[in-house]
Enzyme design. Structure first.
Site, PDB file in Angstrom:
ATOM      1  N   SER A   1      -9.974  -0.615   6.812  1.00  0.00           N
ATOM      2  CA  SER A   1      -9.375  -0.464   5.478  1.00  0.00           C
ATOM      3  C   SER A   1      -8.682  -1.686   4.903  1.00  0.00           C
ATOM      4  CB  SER A   1      -8.379   0.691   5.475  1.00  0.00           C
ATOM      5  OG  SER A   1      -9.080   1.886   5.314  1.00  0.00           O
TER       6      SER A   1
ATOM      7  N   SER B   1      -9.738   1.703   2.619  1.00  0.00           N
ATOM      8  CA  SER B   1      -8.877   2.474   1.761  1.00  0.00           C
ATOM      9  C   SER B   1      -7.819   1.647   1.037  1.00  0.00           C
ATOM     10  CB  SER B   1      -8.171   3.554   2.585  1.00  0.00           C
ATOM     11  OG  SER B   1      -7.350   2.960   3.578  1.00  0.00           O
TER      12      SER B   1
ATOM     13  N   LYS C   1       0.838  -1.196   0.000  1.00  0.00           N
ATOM     14  CA  LYS C   1       0.000   0.000   0.000  1.00  0.00           C
ATOM     15  C   LYS C   1       0.877   1.251   0.000  1.00  0.00           C
ATOM     16  CE  LYS C   1      -3.970   1.922   2.541  1.00  0.00           C
ATOM     17  NZ  LYS C   1      -4.858   1.761   3.713  1.00  0.00           N
TER      18      LYS C   1
HETATM   19  N1  GLN Z   1     -13.427   3.674   5.885  1.00  0.00           N
HETATM   20  C1  GLN Z   1     -12.860   4.120   7.108  1.00  0.00           C
HETATM   21  C2  GLN Z   1     -12.611   5.604   7.039  1.00  0.00           C
HETATM   22  O1  GLN Z   1     -12.975   6.180   6.089  1.00  0.00           O
HETATM   23  C3  GLN Z   1     -11.625   3.356   7.444  1.00  0.00           C
HETATM   24  C4  GLN Z   1     -10.364   3.910   6.934  1.00  0.00           C
HETATM   25  C5  GLN Z   1      -9.152   3.110   7.312  1.00  0.00           C
HETATM   26  O2  GLN Z   1      -9.249   2.063   7.946  1.00  0.00           O
HETATM   27  N2  GLN Z   1      -7.986   3.652   6.971  1.00  0.00           N
HETATM   28  O3  GLN Z   1     -12.086   6.195   7.913  1.00  0.00           O
END
Ligand code: GLN
Length: 478
Positions: A176, A152, A77
């Site tokens: 994410s 994400s 990532k």
């Molecule tokens: N979807 C969640 C957010 O928007 C999780 C993001 C993450 O785990 N980095 O914050």
């Protein structure tokens, strides 16, 4: 040989017995990337030295010194630092930023001899659940190109699902790793908070962030987790995992059924969840209805604590220390060097809408007069939820929910940020309490003639990843 079905475990056998070379394996993935990346937008960069890395790995294999991940091609990532390589967190503000050191997980993977294929697309600074917040275009779901990959870590999940990496690393602050894994039909592990060093992971919400693997099987997930975990002097919140004697009787699974009656959970998810519960019963697990009375406040707690930490972590991107710099207004008293102007212009131009929204939200909940009402209160509720989990784990070995309230949604479908945040309803809790959780593929929903993957999520007590692996192997018949 059909390489598309290769797992890390199987590849290891073939590499060690010289039936397959690390170079051929790397070439296989490079060819797949060439064919598929244009449509899917998984990689922000494919590294130019993949073959050279594979040759180095092959030398180690030839010497008979291979470790579990030697020669295994992985995708990383774009918020995890690899020395000398670009790393942007999918943000304009870091578009041409080059990492000056290796993240601890990268150091460990290099010691293993893993091959890094490239850096994967994500929501900007990991803020989002669909990869639509990337400054470099959305990642597509391989099951339906009109749908999101989740986020994400969308790029990392599609890399595995579309066979353009054998496994990958993502980061999980509120889901994410698990949410995109679920949307793409692969496995995603959010390890115990602190079990994997955060050194060299770009911080989002520091009390929630953890790096986790995305893979095709439980064994592969376990192999990567074992390679990256461990206490690290560069991360003071990292912990040594106690070696725990796994309770061989770990057979009770708690289901907070009251959560399933909430609005917004799709019928497909409900049906698949019931089938998954039946399957676990048939495998001999005892399913117990449990109550987590304050879990419905998780999302609110998360969307206060997370932006509070975001607003503080994002302060470092100021046009001076890293990346993009926009000059100030030359007509002001201090001219182009007017510091406040530099900050404003750089951050206004460099950050996308969602990042700016969260900085503003976070600054608000931390501000004098509102701190107690929002941030202070959220911390109190976090404590209550933690206690409720601890109580629940006195009765059950694991807690089961769906991973997401719906299968992958259409690109552009959720234009209201609140609607998007609701997709995190099942995943944020594990980050709030710091427990490990895994998303396992549990079947498909058929929508518009397309098969869309679904996932279930298991959460267990701190440091009990082995229970996840144990139940996961039975559920997936590994
Ligand atoms: N979807 C969640 C957010 O928007 C999780 C993001 C993450 O785990 N980095 O914050």
């Amino acid at each position: 040989m059909n390489l598309s079905e290769l797992t890390i475990k199987k590849a290891r056998e073939l590499l060690d017995s010289k039936q397959l070379s690390a170079i051929d394996l790397a070439k296989y993935y490079l060819k797949n990337i060439e064919e598929k990346n244009k449509d899917l937008n998984v990689y922000l960069e494919v590294f130019s030295d993949v073959i050279k890395q594979a040759e180095d790995a092959q030398k180690i294999i030839n010497k008979g010194e291979a470790k579990e991940l030697t020669g295994i091609p992985l995708a990383i990532k774009d918020n995890i630092l690899i020395k000398g390589r670009k790393v942007s967190a999918a943000s304009k503000i870091l578009e041409n930023y080059t990492a000056t050191y290796d993240a601890t997980v990268i150091k460990k993977l290099k010691e293993e001899g893993a091959v890094f294929l490239g850096r994967t697309n994500m929501d900007e600074f990991a803020m989002g659940g669909s990869t639509e917040n990337s400054a470099f275009g959305v990642t597509k779901n391989p099951y339906d190109l009109e749908r999101v990959a989740g986020g994400s870590s969308g790029g990392s999940a599609v890399a595995v699902a579309a066979d353009i990496a054998m496994a990958s690393l993502g980061s999980d602050t509120g889901g994410s790793v698990r949410e995109p894994a679920s949307f793409c039909g692969v496995l995603g592990l959010k390890p115990t908070y602190g079990s994997v060093s955060r050194y060299g992971l770009m911080a989002m919400g520091s009390s929630l962030d953890v790096i986790g693997p995305i893979a095709k099987t439980i064994s592969d997930t376990e192999i990567i987790f074992n390679a990256i975990k461990g206490v690290d002097k560069m991360d003071s919140t990292s912990i040594e995992m106690e070696s725990r004697i796994l309770n061989p009787e770990s057979r009770t699974i708690g289901v907070p059924y009251h959560l399933m009656n909430q609005e917004g959970i799709s019928l497909d998810v409900k049906k698949n969840f019931e089938e998954s519960v039946e399957k676990l019963k048939n495998l001999g697990f005892e399913i117990i209805n449990i109550s987590l009375p304050n879990i419905d406040k998780s999302l609110a707690v998360y969307y206060i604590i997370m932006p509070a930490e975001v607003s503080s972590n994002m302060a470092r991107y100021d046009g001076v220390k890293y990346g993009l710099r926009e000059d100030g207004d030359p007509s002001t008293p201090l001219g182009a060097g007017n510091l406040l102007d530099v900050y404003k212009k750089t951050r206004g131009k460099g950050f996308g809408k969602e990042v700016r929204r969260r900085i503003i939200l976070g600054t608000y909940v931390l501000s004098t007069g509102y701190y107690d009402a929002y941030y202070g209160k959220a911390l109190q509720v976090r404590r209550i939820i933690k206690d409720e989990f601890a109580q629940a784990f006195k009765k059950v070995d694991a807690i089961l929910t769906p991973t997401t309230p719906s299968p992958a949604f259409k690109i552009g479908e959720k234009s209201d940020p609140l609607e998007m945040y609701l997709a995190d309803i099942f995943t944020v809790t594990a980050n709030i309490v710091g427990c490990p959780a895994i998303s396992l593929p549990s079947g498909f929903a058929e929508i518009d003639g397309k098969k869309l993957p679904l996932g279930i999520q298991l959460t267990v007590p701190h440091m009990d990843e082995d229970i996840l692996f144990n139940i996961g192997k039975k559920f997936l018949n590994e």
